[in-house]
Scaffold this active site. Structure first.
Site, short mmCIF file in Angstrom:
data_model
loop_
_atom_site.label_atom_id
_atom_site.label_comp_id
_atom_site.label_asym_id
_atom_site.label_seq_id
_atom_site.Cartn_x
_atom_site.Cartn_y
_atom_site.Cartn_z
N GLY D 208 0.80 -1.22 0.00
CA GLY D 208 0.00 0.00 0.00
C GLY D 208 0.83 1.26 0.00
O GLY D 208 2.00 1.26 -0.41
N LEU D 234 -4.22 -5.49 -4.94
CA LEU D 234 -3.12 -4.53 -4.96
C LEU D 234 -1.88 -5.07 -4.24
O LEU D 234 -1.97 -5.49 -3.09
CB LEU D 234 -3.58 -3.23 -4.29
CG LEU D 234 -2.63 -2.04 -4.42
CD1 LEU D 234 -2.52 -1.60 -5.87
CD2 LEU D 234 -3.10 -0.90 -3.53
N ASP D 235 -0.74 -5.04 -4.90
CA ASP D 235 0.54 -5.44 -4.31
C ASP D 235 0.59 -6.91 -3.91
O ASP D 235 1.44 -7.31 -3.12
CB ASP D 235 0.89 -4.57 -3.09
CG ASP D 235 0.99 -3.10 -3.45
OD1 ASP D 235 1.26 -2.79 -4.62
OD2 ASP D 235 0.76 -2.26 -2.55
N GLU D 236 -0.33 -7.71 -4.44
CA GLU D 236 -0.35 -9.12 -4.05
C GLU D 236 -0.08 -10.05 -5.24
O GLU D 236 -0.16 -11.27 -5.11
CB GLU D 236 -1.70 -9.48 -3.42
CG GLU D 236 -2.08 -8.58 -2.25
CD GLU D 236 -2.49 -9.36 -1.02
OE1 GLU D 236 -2.29 -10.59 -0.99
OE2 GLU D 236 -3.02 -8.73 -0.09
#
Lengths: 290, 290, 290, 290
Positions: D208, D234-236
């Site tokens: 994040g 997100l970001d995964e």
């Protein structure tokens, strides 16, 4: 650490000389007496008994430009006359003027110009000089003058003279950003400012020409680059920074060159940055980097 | 830096508190007035305006043991009373007494014991305590007492009490060298000395149990380890040191564990070494490491 | 990758020779025809046209011990006779027998013995030989025989003879774990098994004696260690693995030695591990490491 | 490895699916039968029993463009129909078309464009799109079209539509080079090509916003960057590459950002390069990188 330390009224004091009891205290006292507040202090000694002492102090002193002369007088007396040390006193706001010498490879030069434009390097770049015309457009896109000074085997002396004409009085440092010409001892003596070079090997391994090919032939598992001050002895000057990356049998000499270029530009940019911030102190043929 | 700085008549002074002009000068003056010569000095501030100040000074003072009290009195007045700072004054020759708590994995503990035997760690190890009997022989080969204190789910309180009986007054620090039990807040409050833990991940990633398996599942390309001071919040204490190694799809979780063990022992040994040399200063939930 | 690949019925096939079209296919076919399933395959070529080809294949073949001879016959025909290649066929369950030669420094030897005990190194250690008696107790605690063979200037030949008596036929590899004696060409010829040495510098920098002192004098910013096969030319044999750590002006030569010891043991352990798993293939004076 | 492997008549075959005996042999046989010579082969399996199999083969096949269809037919039958595997067949000379999305930070984008110009990245860049006009001049100096597509809170859907109009059919991959907008699941579904993002932390730590500030607050000793495929979470998404650098108490959050930028550009360039060379294979939410 905030960025204030590069602003108005911040100063840097570099002290070095024969170690002896009481230097730190004496420096602190002189600074305090002149109203300066120590913001950061790094200090080391090569040997507590009989070694060399080095100290870098960042301080804040309101109206530094005005008070600088008085402070210098006091330092002359306290440090030079009384203790036999030498010192440099620098106003942080005064950025160093750095000329870049380059040949055909752009990676080191572009990295320096990018970082300078981004504000990462506290320096101005009054000119780039090259023995080839190729990088002129790239340089001028940064609004920096580019001078083409060809160097041929039998005009070397004339070329160095032309370099001196361009550089002398205009710069505080020269950076060889993959400049493939050896500078003569006369030139180094004449130029009178520090010259930093990037060598594309992990010195003292693979001094001289063709280090990547020799690294490939020797079968090393790491390749590297070294930024150092230039002296008359090629690739033997005081080392400022070095780094390496891992390689394997899978990579050709060409691939060593490509990947090594990343190390070269990273190492050179660090060395230039540290020099510009007066973090590097020469100690014989070695350096203290604070 | 020579090894003298761990000998007779060498001292360490750690100063911290609200930053303000003149601290460095004041410390230097007090030390100089008592005949101490500064051998090494590290100093930093979290923010020149309104931040926290930290300084670690190594000094040489003939007959330090005798003069220590007078020096402390002067520091109380100059630093504590006048400037509102706190300080610690340590004689370098006095090695910290360190207890090691361990479960079944031997790698971190052996690395500490080897290094201690080699003279790399300035500490003594009065005891090793384990909740399993497995490592007793290994410990006793170093001529160090080994105590087996089983910890079962319903006897946790009793076990912590037994630990306290063994530890209190006998040690200056506790190291959890892959000790697989959570220490209660009560225990930490009672023990009254710093406790350092090694966590087998790059914190704050993979806090809690099974970090290598979770790293494998997430497909990370680097795994690591973190040494930190233990607080009531599991894996959330101030970080002293971290490091990582590169991994790939080729390696199983088991292989992560094996290779990660090398990082764990290296990171923990560094953290313990730095703590023993008073290089680590806590700043809220972070650390300054000089 | 699971650990199964070191168990019963797993084999390793190392193929090398002049590159030519179709080798990978030929190897696959022979293995498939004998009922072997490829579990892992690494392959490289120094140059697609006119270079050297290298392949390491791990396979599973039920009743490998029984079928090994038939497989070897087929490989002799397909690879040696038809394609002019050479190969090695190894049963994974057969661990290499490794003798360790050591002088007074214990760090490399202890790391090897400890990893062997943990099951990290697929090898047995039938003996440790030293020219000093100091490490006898440490070795015997691992239940490994320790032989003290003094080497004096005028008895070198006799000492090497004694070494040969102890080693010949009993070991598949010799590891010099900071053994401070140069082995003669005669000895290397006679012993007939690979010899791995750890040199305490980043080769080819600082070949020969006293590398840490010379690194300090030269002012390098990284120090390292190199594991290599021993040849008649001191410190010039094929490099298996190298690594470095960052150093600074703060550290004395003594500190270089201490911190360098960590790199030495790590680099040597990796090299020995890879050799034991037949991951290292010699290519002239360089190595391919899969 | 020479650079030939990116030229005419070189192909890449990526095979993946449920592991089973004989895949390597089958692939080799099909290639050999069509006159292709294996130049490089990487192969792995997540678990010899019941795992996933992955293989990347580089081969040389004269008149590849002509013979490609016949080869594909054979692969369809041998690998897809018979063994239930999937594969991709790529001609090396066909460079991927890559669009770069960027906001205001130039470092990642410039590094990609510069490497592409140097020939280090086997890709073309048909366009750069930004939600800010700032970097237009920089982009156009590389002779690459720059499109400014503002994204405001209430026009997000319209903006994504404009992006799709520009991108669809024109690119084989999208790179988010510090593009500070979250892409919707709808957009990702619609665009139909892989999207690579650079996140300025060592994932899964500091997912994040504001990772450098949070790293500073947590007091970590290493900061990093992560290149990953973008998914709805997100970001995964699957991680392609990560790296870290060492930081200390001396550095402010601003300095973390500056130094972190070097890691970001290096990590992203590597990930893009590997993707362009078909070195990255997705395996659920992880990647195999050959």
């Amino acid at each position: 650490m905030t960025d204030n330390i590069f602003a108005e009224d911040y100063g840097r004091l570099i002290v070095q000389g024969a170690d002896q009891p009481g230097i730190v205290s004496r420096v602190s006292t002189v600074l305090a007496e002149h109203g300066a507040n120590v913001v950061a202090l790094d200090q080391t000694t090569s040997d507590p008994s009989g070694g060399q002492f080095f100290q870098r102090t960042v301080f804040h002193l309101p109206e530094l430009s005005v008070k600088r002369e008085a402070l210098a007088d006091a330092l002359d007396q306290s440090l030079v006359d009384d203790l036999g040390l030498s010192y440099r006193l620098v106003e942080a706001k005064r950025q160093k003027r750095v000329a870049i010498l380059v040949s055909k490879s752009d990676h080191c030069m572009l990295d320096l110009l990018w970082r300078q434009r981004r504000g990462e390097l506290r320096m101005t770049v009054p000119m780039v000089i090259s023995n080839h015309p190729d990088l002129g457009d790239d340089v001028r896109q940064f609004n920096i003058p580019f001078f083409h000074v060809p160097v041929e085997k039998n005009n070397k002396e004339a070329a160095e003279k032309e370099h001196l004409n361009l550089l002398k009085g205009n710069v505080d440092m020269v950076v060889l950003a993959r400049y493939m010409q050896v500078l003569s001892g006369d030139f180094l003596g004449e130029i009178g400012v520090p010259v930093i070079n990037i060598h594309h090997s992990f010195l003292p391994a693979f001094m001289g020409a063709g280090p990547y090919q020799r690294a490939k032939d020797r079968g090393v598992k790491l390749i590297g680059a070294t930024a150092h001050y230039v002296t008359e002895d090629l690739d033997e000057g005081p080392i400022i920074e070095q780094d390496v990356i891992r390689v394997s049998h899978r990579e050709s000499t060409r691939e060593f060159q490509r990947r090594g270029a990343d190390v070269e530009r990273s190492v050179l940019s660090k060395a230039v940055s540290w020099h510009c911030d007066d973090r590097v102190i020469r100690d014989g043929n070695t350096t203290v980097v604070f």
